[in-house]
Design a protein around this motif. Structure first.
Motif, PDB file in Angstrom:
ATOM      1  N   TYR A  21      -6.278 -11.873 -12.813  1.00 23.27           N
ATOM      2  CA  TYR A  21      -6.626 -10.573 -12.261  1.00 23.27           C
ATOM      3  C   TYR A  21      -5.392  -9.793 -11.820  1.00 23.27           C
ATOM      4  CZ  TYR A  21     -11.597 -11.073 -12.685  1.00 23.27           C
ATOM      5  OH  TYR A  21     -12.859 -11.190 -13.201  1.00 23.27           O
ATOM      6  N   GLY A  22      -4.347 -10.487 -11.396  1.00 22.88           N
ATOM      7  CA  GLY A  22      -3.101  -9.789 -11.067  1.00 22.88           C
ATOM      8  C   GLY A  22      -2.553  -9.071 -12.286  1.00 22.88           C
ATOM      9  N   LYS A  23      -2.544  -9.761 -13.422  1.00 20.31           N
ATOM     10  CA  LYS A  23      -2.075  -9.142 -14.663  1.00 20.31           C
ATOM     11  C   LYS A  23      -2.982  -7.990 -15.073  1.00 20.31           C
ATOM     12  CE  LYS A  23      -0.039 -10.414 -19.009  1.00 20.31           C
ATOM     13  NZ  LYS A  23       0.381 -11.482 -19.877  1.00 20.31           N
ATOM     14  N   LYS A  56      -1.965  -1.698  -8.450  1.00 22.11           N
ATOM     15  CA  LYS A  56      -0.677  -2.185  -8.950  1.00 22.11           C
ATOM     16  C   LYS A  56       0.027  -3.058  -7.911  1.00 22.11           C
ATOM     17  CE  LYS A  56      -0.036   1.423 -12.292  1.00 22.11           C
ATOM     18  NZ  LYS A  56       0.472   1.109 -13.578  1.00 22.11           N
ATOM     19  N   TYR A  57      -0.023  -2.646  -6.662  1.00 26.75           N
ATOM     20  CA  TYR A  57       0.649  -3.397  -5.605  1.00 26.75           C
ATOM     21  C   TYR A  57      -0.001  -4.767  -5.415  1.00 26.75           C
ATOM     22  CZ  TYR A  57       3.290  -4.081  -1.313  1.00 26.75           C
ATOM     23  OH  TYR A  57       4.154  -4.560  -0.360  1.00 26.75           O
ATOM     24  N   CYS A  58      -1.314  -4.772  -5.270  1.00 25.70           N
ATOM     25  CA  CYS A  58      -2.031  -6.040  -5.096  1.00 25.70           C
ATOM     26  C   CYS A  58      -1.919  -6.902  -6.350  1.00 25.70           C
ATOM     27  CB  CYS A  58      -3.493  -5.771  -4.752  1.00 25.70           C
ATOM     28  SG  CYS A  58      -4.407  -7.250  -4.338  1.00 25.70           S
ATOM     29  N   GLY A  59      -1.964  -6.267  -7.513  1.00 25.16           N
ATOM     30  CA  GLY A  59      -1.830  -7.000  -8.766  1.00 25.16           C
ATOM     31  C   GLY A  59      -0.506  -7.738  -8.857  1.00 25.16           C
ATOM     32  N   LYS A  60       0.558  -7.073  -8.434  1.00 28.26           N
ATOM     33  CA  LYS A  60       1.875  -7.708  -8.467  1.00 28.26           C
ATOM     34  C   LYS A  60       1.918  -8.903  -7.512  1.00 28.26           C
ATOM     35  CE  LYS A  60       6.784  -6.755  -7.968  1.00 28.26           C
ATOM     36  NZ  LYS A  60       7.805  -5.765  -7.629  1.00 28.26           N
ATOM     37  N   ILE A  61       1.369  -8.716  -6.314  1.00 33.08           N
ATOM     38  CA  ILE A  61       1.340  -9.822  -5.343  1.00 33.08           C
ATOM     39  C   ILE A  61       0.538 -10.990  -5.901  1.00 33.08           C
ATOM     40  CG2 ILE A  61       0.481 -10.554  -3.085  1.00 33.08           C
ATOM     41  CD1 ILE A  61       1.105  -7.726  -2.066  1.00 33.08           C
ATOM     42  N   TRP A  62      -0.635 -10.709  -6.444  1.00 28.52           N
ATOM     43  CA  TRP A  62      -1.480 -11.786  -6.960  1.00 28.52           C
ATOM     44  C   TRP A  62      -0.817 -12.497  -8.130  1.00 28.52           C
ATOM     45  CZ3 TRP A  62      -7.320 -10.142  -7.176  1.00 28.52           C
ATOM     46  CH2 TRP A  62      -7.815 -10.075  -5.873  1.00 28.52           C
ATOM     47  N   TYR A  63      -0.231 -11.741  -9.048  1.00 24.86           N
ATOM     48  CA  TYR A  63       0.378 -12.344 -10.227  1.00 24.86           C
ATOM     49  C   TYR A  63       1.521 -13.284  -9.819  1.00 24.86           C
ATOM     50  CZ  TYR A  63       2.467 -12.837 -14.831  1.00 24.86           C
ATOM     51  OH  TYR A  63       2.968 -13.352 -15.989  1.00 24.86           O
ATOM     52  N   ILE A 103      -4.371 -15.233  -0.320  1.00 24.99           N
ATOM     53  CA  ILE A 103      -5.179 -14.132  -0.848  1.00 24.99           C
ATOM     54  C   ILE A 103      -5.456 -13.117   0.261  1.00 24.99           C
ATOM     55  CG2 ILE A 103      -7.485 -13.492  -1.680  1.00 24.99           C
ATOM     56  CD1 ILE A 103      -7.465 -16.009  -3.369  1.00 24.99           C
ATOM     57  N   LEU A 104      -5.823 -13.594   1.434  1.00 25.90           N
ATOM     58  CA  LEU A 104      -6.074 -12.691   2.557  1.00 25.90           C
ATOM     59  C   LEU A 104      -4.798 -11.955   2.968  1.00 25.90           C
ATOM     60  CD1 LEU A 104      -8.475 -14.909   4.691  1.00 25.90           C
ATOM     61  CD2 LEU A 104      -9.078 -12.972   3.214  1.00 25.90           C
ATOM     62  N   ALA A 105      -3.674 -12.630   2.911  1.00 25.47           N
ATOM     63  CA  ALA A 105      -2.396 -11.986   3.232  1.00 25.47           C
ATOM     64  C   ALA A 105      -2.089 -10.866   2.246  1.00 25.47           C
ATOM     65  CB  ALA A 105      -1.268 -13.013   3.234  1.00 25.47           C
ATOM     66  N   SER A 106      -2.494 -11.028   0.989  1.00 21.86           N
ATOM     67  CA  SER A 106      -2.239  -9.983  -0.009  1.00 21.86           C
ATOM     68  C   SER A 106      -3.002  -8.706   0.332  1.00 21.86           C
ATOM     69  CB  SER A 106      -2.603 -10.462  -1.419  1.00 21.86           C
ATOM     70  OG  SER A 106      -4.002 -10.573  -1.578  1.00 21.86           O
ATOM     71  N   ILE A 107      -4.174  -8.840   0.916  1.00 22.41           N
ATOM     72  CA  ILE A 107      -4.946  -7.665   1.326  1.00 22.41           C
ATOM     73  C   ILE A 107      -4.219  -6.962   2.472  1.00 22.41           C
ATOM     74  CG2 ILE A 107      -7.124  -6.876   2.350  1.00 22.41           C
ATOM     75  CD1 ILE A 107      -8.434  -9.312   0.880  1.00 22.41           C
ATOM     76  N   ILE A 108      -3.759  -7.725   3.438  1.00 21.28           N
ATOM     77  CA  ILE A 108      -3.034  -7.136   4.570  1.00 21.28           C
ATOM     78  C   ILE A 108      -1.775  -6.435   4.086  1.00 21.28           C
ATOM     79  CG2 ILE A 108      -1.750  -7.701   6.679  1.00 21.28           C
ATOM     80  CD1 ILE A 108      -3.830 -10.025   7.044  1.00 21.28           C
ATOM     81  N   LEU A 109      -1.011  -7.081   3.209  1.00 20.08           N
ATOM     82  CA  LEU A 109       0.224  -6.476   2.697  1.00 20.08           C
ATOM     83  C   LEU A 109      -0.053  -5.206   1.900  1.00 20.08           C
ATOM     84  CD1 LEU A 109       2.135  -9.690   1.573  1.00 20.08           C
ATOM     85  CD2 LEU A 109       2.628  -8.227   3.553  1.00 20.08           C
ATOM     86  N   THR A 110      -1.117  -5.209   1.121  1.00 17.57           N
ATOM     87  CA  THR A 110      -1.472  -4.026   0.334  1.00 17.57           C
ATOM     88  C   THR A 110      -1.871  -2.880   1.250  1.00 17.57           C
ATOM     89  OG1 THR A 110      -2.171  -5.412  -1.511  1.00 17.57           O
ATOM     90  CG2 THR A 110      -2.942  -3.136  -1.510  1.00 17.57           C
ATOM     91  N   GLU A 111      -2.654  -3.164   2.270  1.00 17.04           N
ATOM     92  CA  GLU A 111      -3.065  -2.116   3.204  1.00 17.04           C
ATOM     93  C   GLU A 111      -1.868  -1.556   3.977  1.00 17.04           C
ATOM     94  OE1 GLU A 111      -6.223  -0.632   3.513  1.00 17.04           O
ATOM     95  OE2 GLU A 111      -6.330  -1.734   1.628  1.00 17.04           O
ATOM     96  N   LEU A 112      -0.943  -2.421   4.364  1.00 14.17           N
ATOM     97  CA  LEU A 112       0.272  -1.944   5.041  1.00 14.17           C
ATOM     98  C   LEU A 112       1.094  -1.051   4.115  1.00 14.17           C
ATOM     99  CD1 LEU A 112       1.369  -5.173   6.962  1.00 14.17           C
ATOM    100  CD2 LEU A 112       0.449  -3.053   7.949  1.00 14.17           C
ATOM    101  N   ALA A 113       1.199  -1.443   2.845  1.00 17.19           N
ATOM    102  CA  ALA A 113       1.954  -0.635   1.884  1.00 17.19           C
ATOM    103  C   ALA A 113       1.264   0.716   1.654  1.00 17.19           C
ATOM    104  CB  ALA A 113       2.103  -1.382   0.563  1.00 17.19           C
ATOM    105  N   LEU A 114      -0.051   0.717   1.606  1.00 18.19           N
ATOM    106  CA  LEU A 114      -0.778   1.988   1.458  1.00 18.19           C
ATOM    107  C   LEU A 114      -0.484   2.913   2.640  1.00 18.19           C
ATOM    108  CD1 LEU A 114      -4.245   0.774   0.129  1.00 18.19           C
ATOM    109  CD2 LEU A 114      -2.796   2.502  -0.959  1.00 18.19           C
TER     110      LEU A 114
END
Length: 127
Positions: A21-23, A56-63, A103-114
């Motif tokens: 899903y990251g890709k 794109k941001y979350c995708g990169k983190i997940w990948y 996975i939960l940290a990726s949501i927090i990081l994405t929201e902070l980046a937004l």
């Protein structure tokens, strides 16, 4: 052996899902807002630009995280190969707990980046 093999497959579900899903998020954003699987939060849903940025941001983190998690997950399972089911189960529980935290940290990081890149109305911040 059968239990260990099943647990190995279960431990690999999270990293492989994150990679896939990251890709997908990196290469193509879902066309419709209500697609079956997408990154959808209040901030990411403000407009097309915030939605694309979040994907794109979350995708990169997940990948990247999925790739990084693959090797340690397999190593943990190799360390408990031949052990009793309680030891294997405990190792899988801890490993999957860590995976879920990431996975939960990726949501927090994405929201902070937004919030760093967009104001509350979804307009890009200068600078």
């Amino acid at each position: 052996m059968g239990f260990w093999l099943f647990m190995l497959l279960m431990v690999l579900v999270c990293p492989l899902t994150m990679i896939g899903y990251g890709k997908k998020f990196l290469n193509n954003m879902p066309q419709t807002i209500n697609s079956s699987f997408e990154y959808r939060t209040r901030m990411s849903s403000i407009n097309h630009e915030t939605r694309e940025f979040a994907h794109k941001y979350c995708g990169k983190i997940w990948y990247v995280t999925g790739l990084i998690l693959l090797a340690p997950s397999v190593i943990v399972m190799l360390l408990v190969f031949g052990k009793n089911n309680d030891v294997v189960g405990a190792a899988v529980g801890i490993t999957e707990g860590i995976q879920i935290c990431l996975i939960l940290a990726s949501i927090i990081l994405t929201e902070l980046a937004l919030r760093k890149n967009f104001d509350k109305n979804g307009n890009r911040k200068d600078g």
